[in-house]
Design a protein around this motif. Sequence first.
Motif, PDB file in Angstrom:
ATOM      1  N   VAL A   1      35.560 -35.337  70.845  1.00 22.78           N
ATOM      2  CA  VAL A   1      35.134 -34.918  72.181  1.00 22.78           C
ATOM      3  C   VAL A   1      34.704 -33.458  72.157  1.00 22.78           C
ATOM      4  O   VAL A   1      35.459 -32.584  71.716  1.00 22.78           O
ATOM      5  CB  VAL A   1      36.272 -35.123  73.211  1.00 22.78           C
ATOM      6  CG1 VAL A   1      35.878 -34.588  74.583  1.00 22.78           C
ATOM      7  CG2 VAL A   1      36.662 -36.588  73.292  1.00 22.78           C
ATOM      8  N   SER A   2      33.500 -33.186  72.643  1.00 22.59           N
ATOM      9  CA  SER A   2      32.985 -31.822  72.741  1.00 22.59           C
ATOM     10  C   SER A   2      33.742 -31.050  73.807  1.00 22.59           C
ATOM     11  O   SER A   2      33.749 -31.438  74.983  1.00 22.59           O
ATOM     12  CB  SER A   2      31.496 -31.864  73.109  1.00 22.59           C
ATOM     13  OG  SER A   2      31.078 -30.627  73.642  1.00 22.59           O
ATOM     14  N   LEU A   3      34.369 -29.935  73.426  1.00 18.94           N
ATOM     15  CA  LEU A   3      35.037 -29.102  74.428  1.00 18.94           C
ATOM     16  C   LEU A   3      34.015 -28.354  75.282  1.00 18.94           C
ATOM     17  O   LEU A   3      34.297 -28.024  76.431  1.00 18.94           O
ATOM     18  CB  LEU A   3      36.010 -28.128  73.762  1.00 18.94           C
ATOM     19  CG  LEU A   3      37.198 -28.775  73.055  1.00 18.94           C
ATOM     20  CD1 LEU A   3      38.163 -27.701  72.551  1.00 18.94           C
ATOM     21  CD2 LEU A   3      37.916 -29.772  73.942  1.00 18.94           C
ATOM     22  N   PHE A   4      32.823 -28.106  74.742  1.00 20.13           N
ATOM     23  CA  PHE A   4      31.740 -27.492  75.516  1.00 20.13           C
ATOM     24  C   PHE A   4      31.415 -28.384  76.716  1.00 20.13           C
ATOM     25  O   PHE A   4      31.287 -27.897  77.841  1.00 20.13           O
ATOM     26  CB  PHE A   4      30.515 -27.299  74.619  1.00 20.13           C
ATOM     27  CG  PHE A   4      29.419 -26.469  75.226  1.00 20.13           C
ATOM     28  CD1 PHE A   4      29.565 -25.105  75.378  1.00 20.13           C
ATOM     29  CD2 PHE A   4      28.233 -27.062  75.621  1.00 20.13           C
ATOM     30  CE1 PHE A   4      28.548 -24.327  75.925  1.00 20.13           C
ATOM     31  CE2 PHE A   4      27.207 -26.308  76.168  1.00 20.13           C
ATOM     32  CZ  PHE A   4      27.363 -24.930  76.321  1.00 20.13           C
ATOM     33  N   ALA A   5      31.322 -29.680  76.489  1.00 22.50           N
ATOM     34  CA  ALA A   5      31.043 -30.620  77.576  1.00 22.50           C
ATOM     35  C   ALA A   5      32.270 -30.811  78.466  1.00 22.50           C
ATOM     36  O   ALA A   5      32.159 -30.781  79.696  1.00 22.50           O
ATOM     37  CB  ALA A   5      30.591 -31.966  77.006  1.00 22.50           C
ATOM     38  N   ALA A   6      33.440 -30.982  77.869  1.00 28.99           N
ATOM     39  CA  ALA A   6      34.656 -31.270  78.636  1.00 28.99           C
ATOM     40  C   ALA A   6      35.057 -30.126  79.562  1.00 28.99           C
ATOM     41  O   ALA A   6      35.685 -30.359  80.592  1.00 28.99           O
ATOM     42  CB  ALA A   6      35.801 -31.597  77.684  1.00 28.99           C
ATOM     43  N   THR A   7      34.697 -28.890  79.204  1.00 33.76           N
ATOM     44  CA  THR A   7      35.041 -27.732  80.037  1.00 33.76           C
ATOM     45  C   THR A   7      33.908 -27.322  80.967  1.00 33.76           C
ATOM     46  O   THR A   7      34.040 -26.354  81.709  1.00 33.76           O
ATOM     47  CB  THR A   7      35.406 -26.514  79.164  1.00 33.76           C
ATOM     48  OG1 THR A   7      34.269 -26.168  78.350  1.00 33.76           O
ATOM     49  CG2 THR A   7      36.620 -26.792  78.294  1.00 33.76           C
ATOM     50  N   SER A   8      32.783 -28.034  80.903  1.00 32.38           N
ATOM     51  CA  SER A   8      31.592 -27.730  81.716  1.00 32.38           C
ATOM     52  C   SER A   8      31.035 -26.333  81.418  1.00 32.38           C
ATOM     53  O   SER A   8      30.451 -25.685  82.285  1.00 32.38           O
ATOM     54  CB  SER A   8      31.897 -27.861  83.211  1.00 32.38           C
ATOM     55  OG  SER A   8      32.342 -29.161  83.507  1.00 32.38           O
ATOM     56  N   ALA A   9      31.192 -25.870  80.193  1.00 31.85           N
ATOM     57  CA  ALA A   9      30.692 -24.547  79.807  1.00 31.85           C
ATOM     58  C   ALA A   9      29.176 -24.451  79.935  1.00 31.85           C
ATOM     59  O   ALA A   9      28.647 -23.382  80.239  1.00 31.85           O
ATOM     60  CB  ALA A   9      31.130 -24.208  78.383  1.00 31.85           C
ATOM     61  N   ALA A  10      28.475 -25.559  79.741  1.00 36.21           N
ATOM     62  CA  ALA A  10      27.010 -25.552  79.865  1.00 36.21           C
ATOM     63  C   ALA A  10      26.583 -25.211  81.290  1.00 36.21           C
ATOM     64  O   ALA A  10      25.584 -24.521  81.490  1.00 36.21           O
ATOM     65  CB  ALA A  10      26.434 -26.903  79.459  1.00 36.21           C
ATOM     66  N   GLU A  11      27.346 -25.681  82.279  1.00 36.63           N
ATOM     67  CA  GLU A  11      27.021 -25.408  83.675  1.00 36.63           C
ATOM     68  C   GLU A  11      27.117 -23.922  83.997  1.00 36.63           C
ATOM     69  O   GLU A  11      26.505 -23.454  84.958  1.00 36.63           O
ATOM     70  CB  GLU A  11      27.928 -26.211  84.594  1.00 36.63           C
ATOM     71  CG  GLU A  11      27.698 -27.699  84.500  1.00 36.63           C
ATOM     72  CD  GLU A  11      28.695 -28.509  85.292  1.00 36.63           C
ATOM     73  OE1 GLU A  11      29.326 -27.972  86.226  1.00 36.63           O
ATOM     74  OE2 GLU A  11      28.837 -29.705  84.973  1.00 36.63           O
ATOM     75  N   CYS A  12      27.882 -23.181  83.213  1.00 34.89           N
ATOM     76  CA  CYS A  12      28.025 -21.733  83.389  1.00 34.89           C
ATOM     77  C   CYS A  12      27.126 -20.961  82.427  1.00 34.89           C
ATOM     78  O   CYS A  12      27.261 -19.748  82.297  1.00 34.89           O
ATOM     79  CB  CYS A  12      29.475 -21.321  83.174  1.00 34.89           C
ATOM     80  SG  CYS A  12      30.628 -22.074  84.330  1.00 34.89           S
TER      81      CYS A  12
END
Length: 148
Positions: free
Chosen positions: A33-44
């Motif tokens: 599981v990508s933590l970048f996706a799971a933490t919504s870091a892309a949205e920020c």
Amino acid sequence: MTDQIKLVALRRIGSENPQKPERHSFDFVVNGVSLFAATSAAECDMCGALSDPQLEREIARRVNSGTAAMLTSDVPVGGHRVALFVCPECGDFACGAITVRVSRTERGVEWSDFAYENGSDPASKHDLGPFEFEWAIYLNEIGRSKAD
């Protein structure tokens, strides 16, 4: 049973209007599981706190050893917070960061208490973890971020 961690290339596409530099960093993938996706870091509009030394050698030389040390050898008793995803422009915590509590365990290291932090607002917790990684495998994977 311990969790599995892998550094995976993460690319921020640059643009001219608005001006955004392209960035090459690492995502942390835990148990597939990508933590970048799971933490919504892309949205920020964040990037990984570890730069890809193959594509961003100078940035990796400046920042990766300090971040890698905070994830590995500099973990105090009781743990501390480490930024996993940061502002792609400056890496400044005040712009906002996805952080995790890193603690040593008998078998290795534990990541817990994931949150979005910016130093002024209350932390916004993410419902992830905790994850425990076997020490030798963990060290080897984080070591992939080292720049020569």
